[in-house]
Design an enzyme around this catalytic site. Structure first.
Site, PDB file in Angstrom:
ATOM      1  CG  ASN A 100      -2.241   6.816   6.125  1.00  0.00           C
ATOM      2  OD1 ASN A 100      -3.362   7.259   6.302  1.00  0.00           O
ATOM      3  ND2 ASN A 100      -1.659   6.715   4.944  1.00  0.00           N
ATOM      4  CD  GLU A 131      -4.051  -3.253   1.298  1.00  0.00           C
ATOM      5  OE1 GLU A 131      -4.737  -3.426   2.287  1.00  0.00           O
ATOM      6  OE2 GLU A 131      -3.320  -2.250   1.137  1.00  0.00           O
ATOM      7  CB  CYS A 154       1.173  -0.689   4.512  1.00  0.00           C
ATOM      8  SG  CYS A 154       2.411   0.369   3.861  1.00  0.00           S
ATOM      9  CB  CYS A 202       6.459  -1.366  12.141  1.00  0.00           C
ATOM     10  SG  CYS A 202       8.066  -1.819  11.481  1.00  0.00           S
ATOM     11  CB  CYS A 223       2.858  -1.037  10.019  1.00  0.00           C
ATOM     12  SG  CYS A 223       2.631  -1.763   8.394  1.00  0.00           S
ATOM     13  CG  LEU A 262      15.979   6.822  10.663  1.00  0.00           C
ATOM     14  CD1 LEU A 262      17.110   5.849  10.911  1.00  0.00           C
ATOM     15  CD2 LEU A 262      16.543   8.151  10.113  1.00  0.00           C
ATOM     16  CB  CYS A 302       4.462  -7.747   7.567  1.00  0.00           C
ATOM     17  SG  CYS A 302       6.148  -7.139   7.838  1.00  0.00           S
ATOM     18  CB  CYS A 341       2.877   0.840  -4.079  1.00  0.00           C
ATOM     19  SG  CYS A 341       3.285   0.293  -2.412  1.00  0.00           S
TER      20      CYS A 341
HETATM   21  N1  SAH Z   1       8.791  -3.613   5.274  1.00  0.00           N
HETATM   22  C1  SAH Z   1       9.204  -2.460   4.535  1.00  0.00           C
HETATM   23  C2  SAH Z   1       8.088  -1.895   3.665  1.00  0.00           C
HETATM   24  C3  SAH Z   1       6.990  -1.317   4.503  1.00  0.00           C
HETATM   25  S1  SAH Z   1       5.865  -0.161   3.874  1.00  0.00           S
HETATM   26  C4  SAH Z   1       9.709  -1.397   5.490  1.00  0.00           C
HETATM   27  O1  SAH Z   1       9.558  -1.566   6.686  1.00  0.00           O
HETATM   28  O2  SAH Z   1      10.289  -0.424   5.039  1.00  0.00           O
HETATM   29  C5  SAH Z   1       6.703   1.277   3.424  1.00  0.00           C
HETATM   30  C6  SAH Z   1       6.790   2.396   4.456  1.00  0.00           C
HETATM   31  O3  SAH Z   1       5.542   2.790   5.012  1.00  0.00           O
HETATM   32  C7  SAH Z   1       7.673   2.002   5.625  1.00  0.00           C
HETATM   33  O4  SAH Z   1       8.547   3.059   5.897  1.00  0.00           O
HETATM   34  C8  SAH Z   1       6.665   1.832   6.739  1.00  0.00           C
HETATM   35  O5  SAH Z   1       7.270   1.962   7.992  1.00  0.00           O
HETATM   36  C9  SAH Z   1       5.669   2.918   6.410  1.00  0.00           C
HETATM   37  N2  SAH Z   1       4.359   2.767   7.042  1.00  0.00           N
HETATM   38  C10 SAH Z   1       3.673   1.656   7.337  1.00  0.00           C
HETATM   39  N3  SAH Z   1       2.504   1.930   7.913  1.00  0.00           N
HETATM   40  C11 SAH Z   1       2.419   3.265   7.987  1.00  0.00           C
HETATM   41  C12 SAH Z   1       1.449   4.176   8.483  1.00  0.00           C
HETATM   42  N4  SAH Z   1       0.323   3.748   9.036  1.00  0.00           N
HETATM   43  N5  SAH Z   1       1.716   5.489   8.378  1.00  0.00           N
HETATM   44  C13 SAH Z   1       2.862   5.939   7.812  1.00  0.00           C
HETATM   45  N6  SAH Z   1       3.807   5.138   7.326  1.00  0.00           N
HETATM   46  C14 SAH Z   1       3.602   3.812   7.414  1.00  0.00           C
END
Ligand code: SAH
Length: 350
Positions: free
Chosen positions: A294, A96, A337, A120, A123, A219, A116, A109
């Protein structure tokens, strides 16, 4: 199969392309022409390269490929005009990318991996694990395709789609060099932001590359314990180590770190979290980006209401912390994401 596979020509640096030309018995200036076709004129096929002799085009076609990316879906937000694209790669993997329009320019983006493996908790990209790393050309092509499809110049790039860029380090760095190359799209490094979940050795390595890109650190928790609840990577690298690496990045590059903090109701948005965040960020030259989480269908997490999010922000601000709440874009088009990719993968598997 090895040996028969065509080379991924759009991932070659100009210098490498010159060597390829020499080994083919061609003049090295041809490399400059080919590089310009691929990275400035955004050609999708050798047949477009009309200033090359037909014989050379045929030779290129036999040994190299400009990897195609097929547009599977495009969703346009009715709320804010954000465009979300679902592409399929030559091996059928899906990724995406998103185009966001701001007053100051267009931002894309991109994804750095298909899937991945960071896990997390909130996510969607990580629910099915990592399919594979993307090559530099596959990262670049997301931008090229979007620029061509939308007829809009892309001025900003954020590596915040699916995947962890520092888990795909070599391809990611190659991508950065090529994206900011004056022989290519020449996107200013200051307009590039890459987000990491905090792979400590990768942050130190990146600090030494001499880039001017902005590093964003996910963070999501202001203590080691809180972070561990949301991010498995915290088991590998302690928060203190991560912060140390971020300080090093700032010292080496002069680029202020952006900290990202997804606000999750009842999990990391309490008064206690606020205080911890204040003492953690106080005195650090940084920016804090709050992202009301989200909601992802497969997960139970919810976002705080607008008022509590604003309170959280205001209290941090009172303590001199530079903080914004990320404006939500594309909430009607699977903005988070990996949501669109996952939904399509599931419905295809049925
Ligand atoms: N792997 C990288 C890029 C991830 S996406 C990272 O971990 O930073 C970019 C940001 O979106 C990251 O801070 C991730 O934690 C956040 N993110 C992912 N899913 C999310 C969601 N459902 N709601 C809010 N933020 C989200």
């Amino acid at each position: 199969m090895q040996g028969q596979e065509k080379k991924d020509i759009a991932s070659f640096y100009l210098e490498e392309l010159k060597e390829e030309m020499e080994s083919m018995g061609e003049k090295s200036f041809r490399a400059g022409q080919i590089y310009q076709w691929i990275h400035q004129k955004l050609a999708d096929d050798f047949s477009e390269m009309t200033n090359l002799p037909v014989a050379l085009r045929e030779k290129l076609d036999a040994g190299y490929e400009i990897r195609k990316m097929e547009l599977l879906r495009r969703q346009v937000s009715r709320i804010d005009g954000t465009n979300k694209f679902l592409f399929s790669l030559t091996d059928g993997n899906m990724i995406e990318s998103v185009l966001m329009k701001y007053k100051h320019g267009n931002s894309v983006c991109i994804s750095s991996q298909a899937g991945c493996r960071m896990g997390c908790r909130f996510c969607a990209s990580t629910l099915d694990g990592l399919a594979r790393n993307l090559t530099a050309s596959e990262m670049l092509r997301q931008i090229y395709r979007i620029q061509k499809l939308s007829q809009e110049r892309v001025s900003n790039v954020v590596v915040m789609g699916s995947g962890e860029p520092l888990d795909n380090y070599d391809n990611f760095v190659r991508f950065l060099r090529m994206l900011s190359d004056r022989n290519g799209l020449n996107v200013s490094q200051r307009n590039i932001t890459a987000s990491t979940c905090g792979i400590v050795p990768g942050i130190y390595r990146l600090a030494k590359e001499n880039f001017q890109i902005t590093l964003a650190l996910s963070l999501h928790g202001a203590s080691q314990e809180k972070r561990k609840e949301l991010m498995p990577i915290a088991n590998q690298y302690h928060l203190d180590e991560v912060l140390h690496a971020c300080d090093d990045y700032f010292a080496a590059t002069g680029r202020r770190i952006t900290f990202e903090y997804s606000l999750v109701q009842g999990v990391n948005d309490t008064k206690e979290d606020e205080d911890a965040l204040i003492s953690l960020l106080n005195g650090r030259n940084c920016h804090l980006n709050l992202i009301p989480v989200n909601p992802v269908r497969e997960r139970k997490y919810r976002r705080p209401d607008k008022k509590s999010a604003n309170n959280f922000k205001n209290n941090l601000e009172k303590h001199g912390i530079n903080v914004t709440i990320r404006r939500e874009l594309g909430s009607d088009i699977d903005g988070a994401c990996g949501q669109l990719r996952r939904r399509t993968m599931i419905s295809e598997a049925r």
